[in-house]
Each structure stands twice: as structure tokens, then as C-alpha cells.
Design a protein around this motif. Structure first.
Motif, mmCIF file in Angstrom:
data_model
loop_
_atom_site.group_PDB
_atom_site.id
_atom_site.type_symbol
_atom_site.label_atom_id
_atom_site.label_comp_id
_atom_site.label_asym_id
_atom_site.label_seq_id
_atom_site.Cartn_x
_atom_site.Cartn_y
_atom_site.Cartn_z
ATOM 1 N N LYS A 410 46.865 47.181 36.009
ATOM 2 C CA LYS A 410 46.153 47.957 34.998
ATOM 3 C C LYS A 410 47.025 49.092 34.465
ATOM 4 C CE LYS A 410 42.311 48.531 37.510
ATOM 5 N NZ LYS A 410 40.938 48.958 37.840
ATOM 6 N N THR A 430 46.103 39.636 32.886
ATOM 7 C CA THR A 430 44.989 39.951 33.788
ATOM 8 C C THR A 430 45.178 39.330 35.162
ATOM 9 O OG1 THR A 430 43.689 38.054 33.005
ATOM 10 C CG2 THR A 430 43.371 40.152 31.861
ATOM 11 N N VAL A 433 43.624 41.023 38.361
ATOM 12 C CA VAL A 433 42.760 42.098 37.867
ATOM 13 C C VAL A 433 41.299 41.663 37.958
ATOM 14 C CG1 VAL A 433 42.181 43.472 35.827
ATOM 15 C CG2 VAL A 433 44.560 43.000 36.365
ATOM 16 N N SER A 437 37.844 44.962 34.594
ATOM 17 C CA SER A 437 39.097 45.325 33.940
ATOM 18 C C SER A 437 39.611 44.200 33.055
ATOM 19 C CB SER A 437 40.147 45.685 35.001
ATOM 20 O OG SER A 437 39.726 46.806 35.743
ATOM 21 N N THR A 438 39.356 42.949 33.452
ATOM 22 C CA THR A 438 39.721 41.823 32.596
ATOM 23 C C THR A 438 39.007 41.917 31.254
ATOM 24 O OG1 THR A 438 40.190 40.332 34.441
ATOM 25 C CG2 THR A 438 39.559 39.310 32.351
ATOM 26 N N ILE A 441 40.752 44.640 29.229
ATOM 27 C CA ILE A 441 42.071 44.242 28.721
ATOM 28 C C ILE A 441 41.926 43.247 27.581
ATOM 29 C CG2 ILE A 441 44.190 42.996 29.331
ATOM 30 C CD1 ILE A 441 43.988 44.351 32.100
ATOM 31 N N HIS A 442 41.005 42.304 27.710
ATOM 32 C CA HIS A 442 40.756 41.362 26.611
ATOM 33 C C HIS A 442 40.322 42.108 25.342
ATOM 34 C CE1 HIS A 442 39.987 37.687 29.449
ATOM 35 N NE2 HIS A 442 41.241 38.033 29.380
ATOM 36 N N SER A 459 49.596 32.643 29.404
ATOM 37 C CA SER A 459 48.655 32.722 30.513
ATOM 38 C C SER A 459 48.428 31.346 31.104
ATOM 39 C CB SER A 459 47.314 33.308 30.049
ATOM 40 O OG SER A 459 46.387 33.366 31.112
ATOM 41 N N GLU A 464 41.125 32.138 29.532
ATOM 42 C CA GLU A 464 41.653 33.323 28.864
ATOM 43 C C GLU A 464 42.458 32.960 27.622
ATOM 44 O OE1 GLU A 464 43.462 37.129 30.722
ATOM 45 O OE2 GLU A 464 45.065 35.630 30.785
#
Length: 533
Positions: A410, A430, A433, A437-438, A441-442, A459, A464
């Protein structure tokens, strides 16, 4: 059924932090028990208490109904507890058999020498018993990450473990290796072993576990039957609020090309071409995704793009400027932010505190860097990242190695996203994570896209990369085998492409690597995801 492990009212404090606050946990014998929670929720700390790495400030431990005290991991191992850490404790230049028996070697000639034949036989027999594919003579440095993890499990079993603790065991595995690991879980529990599986991944906890205990802020908020809960319920237990689990990217509005790659070829570390004649563009205001099984050239491609590796052929352009042989610092100066796949090797200096890590890449440029670093400004910058990206513990003076892997990630993501970049290269942003928090971040990636930033996303998480990408390339054996519309491509087709096979039928034409269109065999028309998604 009896309990293999009972932790009663465990409390563990660190300076300024209560990592575990009166936590109780019961794990039934012969089951898989998932310990679920956000980064910094206290999961690993609790298991480190059970494994003897930490002494609890309060509380008791029971194994099979007997009260136990562990002064060290040796005590826990002797009591039948094994722990497979997130970062493996193996010696790469040694063989599988040598790693498994290390410290407990069978001997010959009255103890004067290790009996290597007996060691190989013991490891082979143990692997066959649990259905592992393991070559006792293979060198650890030459085998895959998934195979290394099985070596760690064999090492614990060789020492007589009846209770196995696995700390974030899927964090560095491919989807195929995750499925193989869960098959190992079934073999182990069928033999009567008890597994405690530390994770922050909802789907994996529900798939692999019999019961799931959720920790939040060091407190046990409940234990549920894995078959009687939902991802949404678990997410709310973890975070304390409703969480949006599915990405809603909305339509992109791409502009001019920002990053362009043409005819790029790159050799790997040990010879052999890992990237072959690859080209694509990423436009302002779009996310261009790259999917594929790890090890198919993604790492080498990204290193060439970001200035960490000089390609054998081809060019990389940022806007109208060729940057193929420009240094990494030159890429930063020209507006390229980079989230590397290995946060510890490429992203952070583990011995530096967060203030020092926060200025990396900016130490030579105002307002923080220049002739002399403004340390007051640097601390304020680190504090802003910590607060915005919910890094725990929230201490600018905390050294990077003292944070959990998810909190390291993070902070790294925050440092790169806050550079005010023109292009972001994000590899596994991510990985490691937690769900809350994912989601954040997205959202930040989509905010950057909608602000006109060009985003290149790599990824291994298909959910994701499909959910975020406006165009999606599939990489296999160093090449793009196709560039597809993430809205319409099926998981089955993606799986075939990732394996290097072409689906037999395609309902619509594919978008191209430069954002245009190409017709399929039927000549049907197809929209460009970059402009209409």
C-alpha cells in the motif's frame, strides 16, 4: 470432534500497538481453518504466538486439550506445530532432499556423515504418501515457486508436524498452483493433519476452509462455516462496512498515444528470448491490461519499458521521445510511475523507514529533493501517503521490514500513484493486499485513467485485469497471442489463450494492440474497448 488447537484470550502488544486484543480461537482436528482479515489485523502475530516466535502478554495455548508454553519455535516444532512462512526459508543452492532434512539429517558411519541416500528415500516416500510431485535431487533454485512451497510443507511434515500454519500461502502462486495447493490441503486433512490458513482472499478462504475466523484491528469478530457464508458477509466482517467487490470501470475516453512499444525483443537472465517482437500502445485516459501465466515474458517486457533492462531490439517511446536506453531515474523525470512486481527487491529498501522510502525516485528533484533533502517535507509526504492509503502502523519512522507485506504494498502504490504521472506501469498492484485496500487501489487506478493518465496494468488476477482494462492483451511464451475485449471474452477463451491456444470460434473481432480493430473470420464488426467501454 476434538480441538487440535485452542487459543484463549491471547493479547500481544508492541510499542504503541495492540496487535492481538483478548483473542480466542478454536481449531478442530483434521480441518482447514482460515484466519481472514485485512493487512495488519493481527493474523500473523496470533500465529507467531502459537509458533513460539512471540511470547503473549496474556492468554494460554492448548494443544489436544493440554496447556502448553512455547519459548521458541523449537518448542512448537517439538510439540507438532509447523509453520510455512510467506517468504520461504529455503537454501536455493541445496537440493530438495537437503532442504527437507536440514538440521535433522540421517547419518551414517556413527554420525560422522550425512546419509544422503537415506535422506532422498525419506523425502521421496513422504512426497509419495501425500501425493506431491517432488524430485529429491532437484536444486531448489531451479524449481518453481509452487514446488518450493511444497518443499516447505514436506520439511514441516518430516519434522512430525500435526498442525500446519500457512501464512498467505497463495500470494505468489499462479492460479494453477493455487488449485494444486488446495488439493494438497485435502490430502493432508485426509491424513488427519490440521491446517490453519492465513489469508485476506475471500474466495480462497471459502474454497479451501471448513471454518473461517475473521480478525479486525486485533479482535476476533466471529467464526463462520465456510459453506454457510458469502463473500459480501465476510468482506463486511473484515472491513466493518459494506465493500464493493466487483469492479465497475465505466467507459473510457482515450486520447493520444502516451506510451508506445515497437518490435521489442528481450533476452532473459539465463539466455533464451523471453520477449519476441512485441509492440503496442497505451493512450491517455485508458487502461491497457496484460494477462498471462507468470513467467511468460511479462517481467522482462516491463523491465525494458521502465528502464531496468536494455532490450536486444525494438524501441520504447514516451510521447514523441524515444526512451529505450534512458535510465530508470530518467523515466521518473519524464512522468512514468512504476509499481514493480517484487516490492522488496525493486520497490522499497527494507532497512529504510517510510520517510526515506517515500522520497525514493524524488530525492534529486524539488520540492522535497534537490541539492539537499527537505526532511520535514519528506515526513509530511510520507504521512500523507500513510493516511491516504491506510498504511499500518501509521508511523513515518517505521522501517519497511517491520510492516506486513500488504502494508508495504500500500505504501509503495501510494508513493507511485502520487507522483502526478503521465503514465503508470502497475504490475500486480494489489498482490498481498486486503479486500478493502484492493477496492481503494482499483478506484485510484480508475481515477488516474479518467484524469487522462495512461495506465499499463499487468496482473495474474483475471478478475482484476478483466474488470479494470479497456483493452486486454494475452501474453504467452514472450508474445502477445491476442488483444481482446475484456467485456466480451470468456474465461474459457482467456484460459486457452494463456496456454498458447487459439479458441476455435470467436463471436467478434479482436481489438488490436494499437487500439484499432481487426475483423474475425466472419468479417463481423467489433467495437474498440478503448473508446467505448
Amino acid at each position: 470432534m476434538t480441538n487440535a488447537v485452542e487459543l484463549r484470550e491471547i493479547t500481544k502488544r508492541f510499542p504503541g500497538v495492540i496487535a492481538n486484543d483478548d483473542v480466542s480461537l478454536a481449531v478442530e482436528s483434521g480441518t482447514v481453518h482460515a484466519l481472514l482479515g485485512e493487512n495488519g489485523a493481527g493474523k500473523s502475530t496470533l500465529m507467531n504466538v502459537l509458533y513460539g516466535l512471540y511470547e503473549p502478554d496474556a492468554g494460554t495455548i492448548e494443544l489436544d486439550g493440554q496447556s502448553r508454553t512455547f519459548d521458541s519455535p523449537r518448542d512448537a516444532i517439538d510439540a507438532g506445530i509447523g509453520m510455512i512462512h510467506q517468504h520461504f526459508m529455503l537454501v536455493p543452492p541445496m537440493s530438495v532432499a537437503e532442504n527437507v532434512v536440514l538440521g535433522h539429517e540421517p547419518t551414517k558411519w556413527g554420525g560422522l556423515a550425512t546419509d544422503r541416500g537415506q535422506a532422498r528415500d525419506a523425502v521421496r516416500e513422504l512426497a509419495e504418501r501425500y501425493g506431491f510431485a517432488a524430485d529429491p535431487d532437484a536444486m531448489v533454485e531451479d524449481i518453481s515457486v509452487g514446488e518450493q512451497q511444497r518443499v516447505e510443507i514436506l520439511k514441516a511434515l518430516y519434522r512430525g508436524a500435526d498442525v500446519l500454519i500457512l501464512d498467505e500461502p497463495t500470494g505468489v502462486l499462479t492460479p494453477q498452483e493455487v488449485e494444486e495447493l488446495f488439493a494438497v490441503f485435502e490430502e493432508l486433512t485426509a491424513e488427519g493433519k490440521t491446517l490453519i490458513f492465513i489469508t485476506h482472499k475471500l474466495g480462497e478462504a471459502m474454497e479451501a476452509a471448513d471454518d473461517i475466523t475473521v480478525l479486525r484491528d486485533g479482535v476476533n469478530v466471529g467464526t463462520v462455516d465456510a459453506d454457510a457464508t458469502t463473500r459480501e458477509e465476510l468482506a463486511e466482517m473484515m472491513v466493518g462496512r459494506e465493500v464493493v467487490l466487483d469492479v465497475d470501470a465505466g467507459p473510457a475516453d482515450p486520447g493520444d498515444s502516451v506510451l508506445s512499444v515497437d518490435g521489442l525483443s528481450v533476452h532473459g537472465e539465463h539466455g533464451g528470448k523471453h520477449v519476441t517482437d512485441t509492440g503496442f500502445t497505451v493512450r491517455e485516459g485508458e487502461i491497457f491490461g496484460i494477462a498471462g501465466v507468470d513467467g511468460n515474458g511479462q517481467s522482462e517486457l516491463i523491465e525494458a519499458i521502465t528502464g531496468l533492462r536494455v532490450p536486444d531490439a525494438g524501441t520504447v517511446n514516451l510521447g514523441d521521445e524515444e526512451i529505450t536506453r534512458v535510465s530508470r531515474s530518467g523515466h521518473i523525470d519524464r512522468g512514468m510511475a512504476y509499481v514493480p512486481e517484487d516490492r522488496q527487491e525493486r520497490g522499497l529498501v527494507m532497512e529504510f523507514d517510510l520517510t526515506e522510502n517515500g522520497v525514493l525516485g524524488s530525492q534529486h528533484t524539488p520540492p522535497i529533493g534537490g541539492g539537499r533533502i527537505d526532511w520535514n517535507g519528506a515526513r509530511g509526504h510520507a504521512t500523507d501517503i500513510i493516511e491516504e492509503y491506510d498504511v499500518r502502523p501509521p508511523e513515518p519512522a517505521a522501517e519497511a521490514h517491520s510492516l506486513s507485506g500488504g502494508n508495504q504494498q500500500k505504501f509503495l502504490v501510494g508513493r507511485e500513484f502520487e507522483r502526478d504521472p503521465d503514465v503508470v506501469v502497475a504490475t500486480h498492484p494489489t498482490r498481498g493486499v486486503d479486500v478493502g485496500s484492493t477496492e481503494f487501489i482499483h478506484d485510484r487506478l480508475l481515477e488516474l485513467r479518467d484524469a487522462g493518465v495512461a495506465v499499463l496494468l499487468v496482473s495474474a488476477n483475471l478478475t482484476e485485469v478483466r474488470g479494470l482494462s479497456d483493452r486486454l492483451a494475452v501474453m504467452h511464451d514472450g508474445r502477445f497471442v491476442d488483444v481482446v475485449d475484456p467485456d466480451t471474452v470468456t474465461e474459457e477463451d482467456l484460459g486457452l489463450l494463456m496456454a498458447g491456444e487459439q479458441p476455435t470460434e470467436r463471436e467478434s473481432a479482436d481489438v488490436t494492440a494499437d487500439g484499432g480493430q481487426q475483423d474475425d473470420e466472419t468479417g463481423s464488426e467489433h467495437r474498440s474497448t478503448g473508446g467505448e467501454r
